[in-house]
Design a protein around this motif. Structure first.
Motif, PDB file in Angstrom:
ATOM      1  N   GLU A   1       0.792  -1.350  -0.041  1.00  0.00           N
ATOM      2  CA  GLU A   1      -0.067   0.040  -0.098  1.00  0.00           C
ATOM      3  C   GLU A   1       0.855   1.362  -0.077  1.00  0.00           C
ATOM      4  O   GLU A   1       0.681   2.363  -0.692  1.00  0.00           O
ATOM      5  N   ALA A   2       1.948   1.361   0.725  1.00  0.00           N
ATOM      6  CA  ALA A   2       3.032   2.410   0.734  1.00  0.00           C
ATOM      7  C   ALA A   2       3.345   2.597  -0.569  1.00  0.00           C
ATOM      8  O   ALA A   2       3.752   3.746  -0.821  1.00  0.00           O
ATOM      9  N   TYR A   3       3.801   1.683  -1.252  1.00  0.00           N
ATOM     10  CA  TYR A   3       4.436   1.837  -2.652  1.00  0.00           C
ATOM     11  C   TYR A   3       3.535   2.372  -3.212  1.00  0.00           C
ATOM     12  O   TYR A   3       4.024   3.556  -4.305  1.00  0.00           O
ATOM     13  N   GLY A   4       2.135   2.305  -3.564  1.00  0.00           N
ATOM     14  CA  GLY A   4       1.271   2.933  -4.307  1.00  0.00           C
ATOM     15  C   GLY A   4       1.281   4.527  -3.743  1.00  0.00           C
ATOM     16  O   GLY A   4       1.441   5.172  -4.751  1.00  0.00           O
ATOM     17  N   LEU A   5       1.263   4.518  -2.517  1.00  0.00           N
ATOM     18  CA  LEU A   5       1.116   6.189  -2.187  1.00  0.00           C
ATOM     19  C   LEU A   5       2.504   6.844  -2.584  1.00  0.00           C
ATOM     20  O   LEU A   5       2.623   8.239  -2.922  1.00  0.00           O
ATOM     21  N   PHE A   6       3.519   6.087  -2.195  1.00  0.00           N
ATOM     22  CA  PHE A   6       4.999   6.856  -2.412  1.00  0.00           C
ATOM     23  C   PHE A   6       5.008   7.017  -3.945  1.00  0.00           C
ATOM     24  O   PHE A   6       5.495   8.188  -4.314  1.00  0.00           O
ATOM     25  N   SER A   7       4.487   6.388  -4.928  1.00  0.00           N
ATOM     26  CA  SER A   7       4.606   6.374  -6.095  1.00  0.00           C
ATOM     27  C   SER A   7       3.810   7.684  -6.828  1.00  0.00           C
ATOM     28  O   SER A   7       3.849   8.256  -7.751  1.00  0.00           O
ATOM     29  N   GLU A   8       2.660   7.801  -5.964  1.00  0.00           N
ATOM     30  CA  GLU A   8       1.704   8.981  -6.365  1.00  0.00           C
ATOM     31  C   GLU A   8       2.200  10.434  -5.914  1.00  0.00           C
ATOM     32  O   GLU A   8       1.903  11.316  -6.636  1.00  0.00           O
ATOM     33  N   GLN A   9       2.856  10.530  -4.880  1.00  0.00           N
ATOM     34  CA  GLN A   9       3.229  11.881  -4.371  1.00  0.00           C
ATOM     35  C   GLN A   9       4.220  12.520  -5.079  1.00  0.00           C
ATOM     36  O   GLN A   9       4.989  11.672  -5.714  1.00  0.00           O
ATOM     37  N   LYS A  10       4.371  13.795  -4.925  1.00  0.00           N
ATOM     38  CA  LYS A  10       5.260  14.611  -5.478  1.00  0.00           C
ATOM     39  C   LYS A  10       6.301  15.453  -4.848  1.00  0.00           C
ATOM     40  O   LYS A  10       6.931  16.282  -5.020  1.00  0.00           O
ATOM     41  N   ILE A  11       6.052  15.307  -3.377  1.00  0.00           N
ATOM     42  CA  ILE A  11       6.862  16.012  -2.649  1.00  0.00           C
ATOM     43  C   ILE A  11       8.328  15.624  -2.180  1.00  0.00           C
ATOM     44  O   ILE A  11       9.237  16.388  -1.743  1.00  0.00           O
ATOM     45  N   PHE A  12       8.840  14.233  -2.572  1.00  0.00           N
ATOM     46  CA  PHE A  12       9.937  14.075  -2.139  1.00  0.00           C
ATOM     47  C   PHE A  12      10.119  12.812  -3.442  1.00  0.00           C
ATOM     48  O   PHE A  12       9.316  12.317  -4.100  1.00  0.00           O
ATOM     49  N   SER A  13      11.576  12.579  -3.372  1.00  0.00           N
ATOM     50  CA  SER A  13      12.010  11.656  -4.617  1.00  0.00           C
ATOM     51  C   SER A  13      12.096  10.171  -3.956  1.00  0.00           C
ATOM     52  O   SER A  13      12.987   9.769  -3.254  1.00  0.00           O
ATOM     53  N   PHE A  14      10.977   9.566  -4.641  1.00  0.00           N
ATOM     54  CA  PHE A  14      10.973   8.134  -4.133  1.00  0.00           C
ATOM     55  C   PHE A  14      11.784   7.240  -5.131  1.00  0.00           C
ATOM     56  O   PHE A  14      11.586   7.269  -6.387  1.00  0.00           O
ATOM     57  N   ALA A  15      12.708   6.658  -4.616  1.00  0.00           N
ATOM     58  CA  ALA A  15      13.751   5.784  -5.399  1.00  0.00           C
ATOM     59  C   ALA A  15      13.227   4.299  -5.577  1.00  0.00           C
ATOM     60  O   ALA A  15      14.155   3.393  -6.176  1.00  0.00           O
ATOM     61  N   GLY A  16      12.215   4.033  -4.967  1.00  0.00           N
ATOM     62  CA  GLY A  16      11.660   2.529  -5.034  1.00  0.00           C
ATOM     63  C   GLY A  16      11.776   1.639  -3.989  1.00  0.00           C
ATOM     64  O   GLY A  16      12.246   2.377  -2.985  1.00  0.00           O
ATOM     65  N   ASN A  17      11.695   0.630  -3.974  1.00  0.00           N
ATOM     66  CA  ASN A  17      12.016  -0.457  -2.815  1.00  0.00           C
ATOM     67  C   ASN A  17      13.437  -0.521  -2.448  1.00  0.00           C
ATOM     68  O   ASN A  17      14.120  -0.896  -3.371  1.00  0.00           O
ATOM     69  N   ALA A  18      13.666  -0.512  -1.150  1.00  0.00           N
ATOM     70  CA  ALA A  18      15.041  -0.668  -1.063  1.00  0.00           C
ATOM     71  C   ALA A  18      15.229  -2.164  -0.226  1.00  0.00           C
ATOM     72  O   ALA A  18      14.975  -2.271   0.852  1.00  0.00           O
ATOM     73  N   GLU A  19      15.748  -2.962  -1.079  1.00  0.00           N
ATOM     74  CA  GLU A  19      15.907  -4.203  -0.602  1.00  0.00           C
ATOM     75  C   GLU A  19      16.829  -4.403   0.428  1.00  0.00           C
ATOM     76  O   GLU A  19      17.918  -3.690   0.211  1.00  0.00           O
ATOM     77  N   VAL A  20      16.816  -5.169   1.591  1.00  0.00           N
ATOM     78  CA  VAL A  20      17.432  -4.981   2.876  1.00  0.00           C
ATOM     79  C   VAL A  20      18.849  -5.238   2.433  1.00  0.00           C
ATOM     80  O   VAL A  20      19.810  -4.687   3.164  1.00  0.00           O
ATOM     81  N   ARG A  21      19.170  -6.167   1.625  1.00  0.00           N
ATOM     82  CA  ARG A  21      20.654  -6.794   1.569  1.00  0.00           C
ATOM     83  C   ARG A  21      21.123  -5.581   0.785  1.00  0.00           C
ATOM     84  O   ARG A  21      22.505  -5.547   0.896  1.00  0.00           O
ATOM     85  N   ASP A  22      20.865  -4.847   0.040  1.00  0.00           N
ATOM     86  CA  ASP A  22      21.278  -3.679  -0.688  1.00  0.00           C
ATOM     87  C   ASP A  22      21.306  -2.293   0.388  1.00  0.00           C
ATOM     88  O   ASP A  22      21.898  -1.424  -0.040  1.00  0.00           O
ATOM     89  N   VAL A  23      20.622  -2.386   1.577  1.00  0.00           N
ATOM     90  CA  VAL A  23      20.554  -1.040   2.183  1.00  0.00           C
ATOM     91  C   VAL A  23      21.878  -0.739   2.641  1.00  0.00           C
ATOM     92  O   VAL A  23      22.272   0.889   2.461  1.00  0.00           O
ATOM     93  N   PRO A  24      22.691  -1.236   3.072  1.00  0.00           N
ATOM     94  CA  PRO A  24      24.209  -0.919   3.676  1.00  0.00           C
ATOM     95  C   PRO A  24      25.061  -0.526   2.402  1.00  0.00           C
ATOM     96  O   PRO A  24      25.957   0.555   2.583  1.00  0.00           O
ATOM     97  N   THR A  25      24.904  -1.007   1.458  1.00  0.00           N
ATOM     98  CA  THR A  25      25.803  -0.812   0.082  1.00  0.00           C
ATOM     99  C   THR A  25      25.062   0.162  -0.947  1.00  0.00           C
ATOM    100  O   THR A  25      25.722   0.474  -1.887  1.00  0.00           O
ATOM    101  N   GLY A  26      23.696   0.712  -0.617  1.00  0.00           N
ATOM    102  CA  GLY A  26      22.917   1.307  -1.619  1.00  0.00           C
ATOM    103  C   GLY A  26      23.243   2.709  -1.743  1.00  0.00           C
ATOM    104  O   GLY A  26      23.900   3.266  -0.876  1.00  0.00           O
ATOM    105  N   ASP A  27      22.306   3.295  -2.572  1.00  0.00           N
ATOM    106  CA  ASP A  27      22.333   4.815  -2.685  1.00  0.00           C
ATOM    107  C   ASP A  27      21.337   5.423  -2.265  1.00  0.00           C
ATOM    108  O   ASP A  27      21.004   6.661  -2.534  1.00  0.00           O
ATOM    109  N   PHE A  28      20.490   4.887  -0.983  1.00  0.00           N
ATOM    110  CA  PHE A  28      19.487   5.589  -0.696  1.00  0.00           C
ATOM    111  C   PHE A  28      19.956   6.631   0.409  1.00  0.00           C
ATOM    112  O   PHE A  28      20.816   6.374   1.169  1.00  0.00           O
ATOM    113  N   ASP A  29      19.185   7.750   0.505  1.00  0.00           N
ATOM    114  CA  ASP A  29      19.548   8.732   1.542  1.00  0.00           C
ATOM    115  C   ASP A  29      18.530   8.536   2.800  1.00  0.00           C
ATOM    116  O   ASP A  29      18.819   8.960   3.717  1.00  0.00           O
TER     117      ASP A  29
END
Lengths: 335, 335
Positions: free
Chosen positions: B192-220
């Motif tokens: 459900e959150a994915y749907g809301l995140f995709s609709e909004q326009k006030i921050f930059s949604f970069a998609g799902n952050a798979e846990v394995r990639d969280v420490p090495t990923g590019d998410f802020d």
């Protein structure tokens, strides 16, 4: 076929069918009471296998790929090596399945083709995770999201049976994965589960397992919703990878540290191996009507041999029967 | 008092009040635009503080202990150093609060005494976590369990504002913590959150952050339910502790490895520090009507100085105002 009959998916995993065939050959030589039903395209397998006592090929011309939609593939590809292996258990030709195929397909195949143990709500995937003092079983690690408290209770039973029957832990200590140790801690699900866990008498409930203490704790089984279990598993993996990567960078920064790393090599090697949960055998899929072991996708012959050994132990330890008995014991109760 | 006025809880944390006083003294010397309202028992603090420009004591004879029930303590102990500091913000005497007290009491105090930003459903605790390439903000990490999708959406806004205003990230990339990268992955909440995140326009949604990639990923910013965030945070901590402990054991096993470890000391020291997220400042409590920073319980003077610097940056960056503006921008929408 005699003894423990194990159906093996010849075409699952990165190194199939070569590594799978090698693993089967090693297994029958090591375990005289094991017979193998090797499922895959005969024309491809036979030349590589040759004649081997207690390995019989079950023709399965089709293959389920790693990126196919699990449910659809299992439904549609009735002639695939994975589905044929699962059906062999359903039809009573084998007691166990070993596959290094995709997790999703093994889950779907286990549930749709092997079938659930009557009374079990949700079969669960339960890898063994290395801890500081001893390994523990994490159940569920991704097969089931949006769990109900009752599912968690059944995970507790299944995990306890496995640790006792396969890993030889006399009275497995079952912890409920939570964000605090006190009974009133957690979200709706864990609070409700805590109540159920405290009431039941068929496994030993050791209270809330606070996540910080899980790797160093004394739990034999850690129970959680599959979303949480997956986060836990992947965070261990991600953190270990991050630390080893950073260490590599720091080592390169000076001659002194380079020499130090060279001397420390045996220790660093052990450290890297430590958190590689794939080394601790495959993950059993518990709650289905047969011993299903998911070997890692990158399994080599030795890993497949280990997964077959594990399936054999599940049969010898009567894991499926004991889960069924556990459910019955608790008939009047909540399970 | 002039400039940025920060209320500091003199009695929170393991080393209070000495380390707190030292931190305040360091902060006012370093930041000429900071004034401090030091809340605690005057008779105890004054002899240790002496005369210090831009530090004023606000009498608060009572203390909330680390093991008190947070809600009850905040309600009852109206004369405690923590509550007094929170009230100073509510009354407009200060813009920010820094405390090294118990997480629960800071949460309760922030919500009950500072108050929520109108429109914000759930304030969230958001520590900065070190990653392989850059640090990221994890929101929520334990303040809120059983979240609704709308809360997660607000966490995304608040996290994005913080990373932009305080950490200087121009367009923070916000990821939704999930067990897979595809849109259809996850449990009910994340779908459900994915749907809301995709609709909004006030921050930059970069998609799902798979846990394995969280420490090495590019998410802020990594957004999740507080239960999941807490599991993630504690698993990082537990895994790092386990690995350092095991390494210590292996090092001791031979003379060769002992010498290796000695040479490798600088690298090992950095490795240990790496995953110590406490070094990356305190955790902001976002969504309350003031800049609230929770410093670690074991904070020394330097850590308190850092937490004050962080609170100052939150005021300078107008974090509270920008969250309010973000909510307004999205008036017609779901936030």
């Amino acid at each position: 076929m005699n003894g423990y009959v194990i159906a093996v998916d010849a075409m699952g995993g990165d190194n199939a069918p070569r590594a799978i065939i090698e693993g089967c050959r090693r297994a029958v030589r090591k375990f005289p009471d094991v017979s193998i039903l090797l499922c895959g395209p005969k024309a491809m397998i036979l030349p590589m296998l040759g004649q081997e006592e207690r390995i019989e090929i079950l023709e399965a011309p089709d293959v389920i790929g790693m990126h196919e939609h699990p449910m659809l593939a299992v439904r549609k590809k009735t002639e695939s090596s994975l589905v044929k292996a699962m059906l062999a258990v359903r039809e009573g030709r084998a007691g166990a399945v070993v596959s290094a195929g995709s997790t999703g397909a093994i889950l779907a195949g286990g549930i749709l083709r092997v079938g659930r143990i009557p009374g079990i709500e949700r079969p669960a995937l339960a890898p063994i995770i290395p801890g500081a003092n001893k390994p523990f079983l994490l159940i569920d690690c991704g097969a089931n999201v949006d769990c109900q408290a009752k599912y968690l209770l059944q995970f507790g039973l299944m995990g306890s049976v496995y640790m006792q029957s396969v890993m030889g832990v006399q009275v497995p200590q079952v912890g409920l994965c939570n964000i605090g140790t006190e009974a009133e801690k957690g979200d709706r699900l864990t609070k409700e589960a805590y109540g159920l866990f405290s009431e039941q008498k068929i496994f030993s409930f050791a209270g809330n397992a606070e996540v910080r203490d899980v790797p160093t704790g004394d739990f034999d089984v850690v129970v959680c919703d599959g979303f949480v279990g997956n986060v836990l598993l992947k965070t261990i993996e991600g953190t270990a990878k991050l630390m080893m990567g950073n260490l590599r960078t720091y080592v390169r920064s000076s001659l002194r540290t380079k020499i130090g790393a060279l001397l420390l090599k045996p220790a660093l090697y052990r450290l890297k191996a430590d958190l590689d949960y794939k080394r601790h055998g495959g993950a059993p899929l518990l709650g289905v009507n047969g011993a299903v072991v998911k070997a890692h996708g990158s399994s080599d012959g030795e890993a497949i041999e280990n997964a077959i050994r594990q399936a054999r132990l599940m049969l010898e330890g009567r894991v499926v029967e004991k889960i069924r008995e556990g459910l019955k014991e608790d008939e009047e109760h909540v399970l």
